[in-house]
Design a protein around this motif. Sequence first.
Motif, PDB file in Angstrom:
ATOM      1  N   GLY A 161       2.987  75.842  53.383  1.00  0.00           N
ATOM      2  CA  GLY A 161       1.972  76.774  53.380  1.00  0.00           C
ATOM      3  C   GLY A 161       1.996  77.687  52.097  1.00  0.00           C
ATOM      4  O   GLY A 161       2.640  77.484  51.059  1.00  0.00           O
ATOM      5  N   GLN A 205       1.397  67.806  51.619  1.00  0.00           N
ATOM      6  CA  GLN A 205       1.070  69.163  52.180  1.00  0.00           C
ATOM      7  C   GLN A 205      -0.457  68.977  52.361  1.00  0.00           C
ATOM      8  O   GLN A 205      -1.022  69.837  53.127  1.00  0.00           O
ATOM      9  CB  GLN A 205       1.249  70.264  51.110  1.00  0.00           C
ATOM     10  CG  GLN A 205       2.705  70.348  50.716  1.00  0.00           C
ATOM     11  CD  GLN A 205       3.654  70.602  51.901  1.00  0.00           C
ATOM     12  OE1 GLN A 205       3.334  71.177  52.817  1.00  0.00           O
ATOM     13  NE2 GLN A 205       4.899  69.819  51.966  1.00  0.00           N
ATOM     14  N   HIS A 208      -2.297  69.373  55.750  1.00  0.00           N
ATOM     15  CA  HIS A 208      -2.070  70.530  56.581  1.00  0.00           C
ATOM     16  C   HIS A 208      -2.929  71.603  56.218  1.00  0.00           C
ATOM     17  O   HIS A 208      -2.859  72.946  56.782  1.00  0.00           O
ATOM     18  CB  HIS A 208      -0.661  70.890  56.391  1.00  0.00           C
ATOM     19  CG  HIS A 208       0.384  69.952  57.110  1.00  0.00           C
ATOM     20  ND1 HIS A 208       0.450  69.453  58.195  1.00  0.00           N
ATOM     21  CD2 HIS A 208       1.383  69.019  56.172  1.00  0.00           C
ATOM     22  CE1 HIS A 208       1.479  68.521  58.292  1.00  0.00           C
ATOM     23  NE2 HIS A 208       1.808  68.175  57.160  1.00  0.00           N
ATOM     24  N   ASP A 210      -6.154  72.450  56.674  1.00  0.00           N
ATOM     25  CA  ASP A 210      -6.945  72.988  57.479  1.00  0.00           C
ATOM     26  C   ASP A 210      -6.077  73.857  58.837  1.00  0.00           C
ATOM     27  O   ASP A 210      -6.269  74.865  59.425  1.00  0.00           O
ATOM     28  CB  ASP A 210      -7.837  71.931  58.655  1.00  0.00           C
ATOM     29  CG  ASP A 210      -8.913  71.427  57.698  1.00  0.00           C
ATOM     30  OD1 ASP A 210      -9.107  72.240  56.698  1.00  0.00           O
ATOM     31  OD2 ASP A 210      -9.392  70.325  58.010  1.00  0.00           O
ATOM     32  N   GLU A 211      -4.831  73.275  58.926  1.00  0.00           N
ATOM     33  CA  GLU A 211      -3.704  73.796  60.003  1.00  0.00           C
ATOM     34  C   GLU A 211      -3.560  75.418  59.439  1.00  0.00           C
ATOM     35  O   GLU A 211      -3.402  76.391  60.252  1.00  0.00           O
ATOM     36  CB  GLU A 211      -2.718  72.968  60.055  1.00  0.00           C
ATOM     37  CG  GLU A 211      -1.295  73.645  60.875  1.00  0.00           C
ATOM     38  CD  GLU A 211      -0.290  72.785  60.592  1.00  0.00           C
ATOM     39  OE1 GLU A 211       1.097  73.399  60.583  1.00  0.00           O
ATOM     40  OE2 GLU A 211      -0.188  71.624  60.345  1.00  0.00           O
ATOM     41  N   TRP A 212      -3.292  75.232  58.242  1.00  0.00           N
ATOM     42  CA  TRP A 212      -2.774  76.756  57.550  1.00  0.00           C
ATOM     43  C   TRP A 212      -4.190  77.687  57.765  1.00  0.00           C
ATOM     44  O   TRP A 212      -3.871  78.851  58.068  1.00  0.00           O
ATOM     45  CB  TRP A 212      -2.356  76.524  55.818  1.00  0.00           C
ATOM     46  CG  TRP A 212      -1.175  75.560  55.841  1.00  0.00           C
ATOM     47  CD1 TRP A 212      -0.387  75.091  56.757  1.00  0.00           C
ATOM     48  CD2 TRP A 212      -0.896  75.061  54.414  1.00  0.00           C
ATOM     49  NE1 TRP A 212       0.511  74.311  55.893  1.00  0.00           N
ATOM     50  CE2 TRP A 212       0.016  74.330  54.579  1.00  0.00           C
ATOM     51  CE3 TRP A 212      -1.418  75.363  53.065  1.00  0.00           C
ATOM     52  CZ2 TRP A 212       0.537  73.408  53.700  1.00  0.00           C
ATOM     53  CZ3 TRP A 212      -0.854  74.455  52.128  1.00  0.00           C
ATOM     54  CH2 TRP A 212       0.311  73.733  52.487  1.00  0.00           C
ATOM     55  N   ARG A 213      -5.153  77.373  57.484  1.00  0.00           N
ATOM     56  CA  ARG A 213      -6.291  78.001  57.579  1.00  0.00           C
ATOM     57  C   ARG A 213      -6.679  78.605  58.967  1.00  0.00           C
ATOM     58  O   ARG A 213      -6.858  79.745  59.279  1.00  0.00           O
ATOM     59  CB  ARG A 213      -7.676  77.293  56.887  1.00  0.00           C
ATOM     60  CG  ARG A 213      -8.757  78.218  56.755  1.00  0.00           C
ATOM     61  CD  ARG A 213     -10.041  77.655  56.313  1.00  0.00           C
ATOM     62  NE  ARG A 213      -9.729  77.091  54.788  1.00  0.00           N
ATOM     63  CZ  ARG A 213      -9.872  77.823  53.796  1.00  0.00           C
ATOM     64  NH1 ARG A 213     -10.121  78.996  53.569  1.00  0.00           N
ATOM     65  NH2 ARG A 213      -9.444  77.176  52.425  1.00  0.00           N
ATOM     66  N   ALA A 214      -6.414  77.703  60.035  1.00  0.00           N
ATOM     67  CA  ALA A 214      -6.726  77.819  61.274  1.00  0.00           C
ATOM     68  C   ALA A 214      -5.602  78.920  61.730  1.00  0.00           C
ATOM     69  O   ALA A 214      -5.574  79.942  62.523  1.00  0.00           O
ATOM     70  CB  ALA A 214      -6.604  77.003  61.951  1.00  0.00           C
ATOM     71  N   ARG A 215      -4.083  78.945  61.360  1.00  0.00           N
ATOM     72  CA  ARG A 215      -3.234  79.763  61.848  1.00  0.00           C
ATOM     73  C   ARG A 215      -3.318  81.239  60.963  1.00  0.00           C
ATOM     74  O   ARG A 215      -2.869  82.232  61.639  1.00  0.00           O
ATOM     75  CB  ARG A 215      -1.844  79.231  61.606  1.00  0.00           C
ATOM     76  CG  ARG A 215      -1.286  79.237  60.278  1.00  0.00           C
ATOM     77  CD  ARG A 215       0.021  78.309  60.033  1.00  0.00           C
ATOM     78  NE  ARG A 215       0.420  78.331  58.696  1.00  0.00           N
ATOM     79  CZ  ARG A 215       1.603  77.799  58.333  1.00  0.00           C
ATOM     80  NH1 ARG A 215       2.045  76.655  58.986  1.00  0.00           N
ATOM     81  NH2 ARG A 215       1.722  77.854  57.043  1.00  0.00           N
TER      82      ARG A 215
END
Length: 217
Positions: A161, A205, A208, A210-215
Amino acid sequence: MTYRGKVRPGGAPDVRDLANLSITKMSVGDMDNNAYLLRCQRTDEQVMIDAANEPNRLLSLIGADGLARVVTTHRHADHWQGLAAVVEATGAETVAGADDAPEIPVPITRPVLHGDTVAVGDCELEVIHLVGHTPGSIALLYDDPSGTPHLFTGDSLFPGGVGKTWSAADFKTLLDEVTTKLFDRLPDETWFYPGHGDDSTLGEQRPHLDEWRARGW
């Protein structure tokens, strides 16, 4: 020995020898801060990134060849606890992002902006301004002419992240900055060296983002 980039507080440094630049990584202080000593293979000029803590250990690492300059990646105190002592002992030039320089309680002789360069002997580091963790955080890019890019990210990017932020707006800003200035520009094989903990590559990295943005962190 093969460079792994895994160092621990009080432990031995790890050394990576590139064609023109040597990179030594050492963990210092209770917060497991990474300090990096870069040496030009042709001129032996040395530059440190983040004189974070334990100045006696840092000075032992620098040795008798001296230090041309210290780059501080951002204003947070855990990244400059050893700066004053290292500069006093070596006379090194001090470099930091222009928007963070006034908040660092050691005079910064060279405030830098996005796109500026910092010399390490015959090698060159490009300054990349990344807003979000702090207003003046910088990363430093060594675009190795003989190999893959090497990127020193301070606390703006880690495996897993982006760096810590204190508002949703700051998080969005930092993720946008990291996405456009690092991931959209540099190839997957770019190796990055963060301000704490282990290294990674942009390719590891990238899936991930999109995953970081979503969380949201």
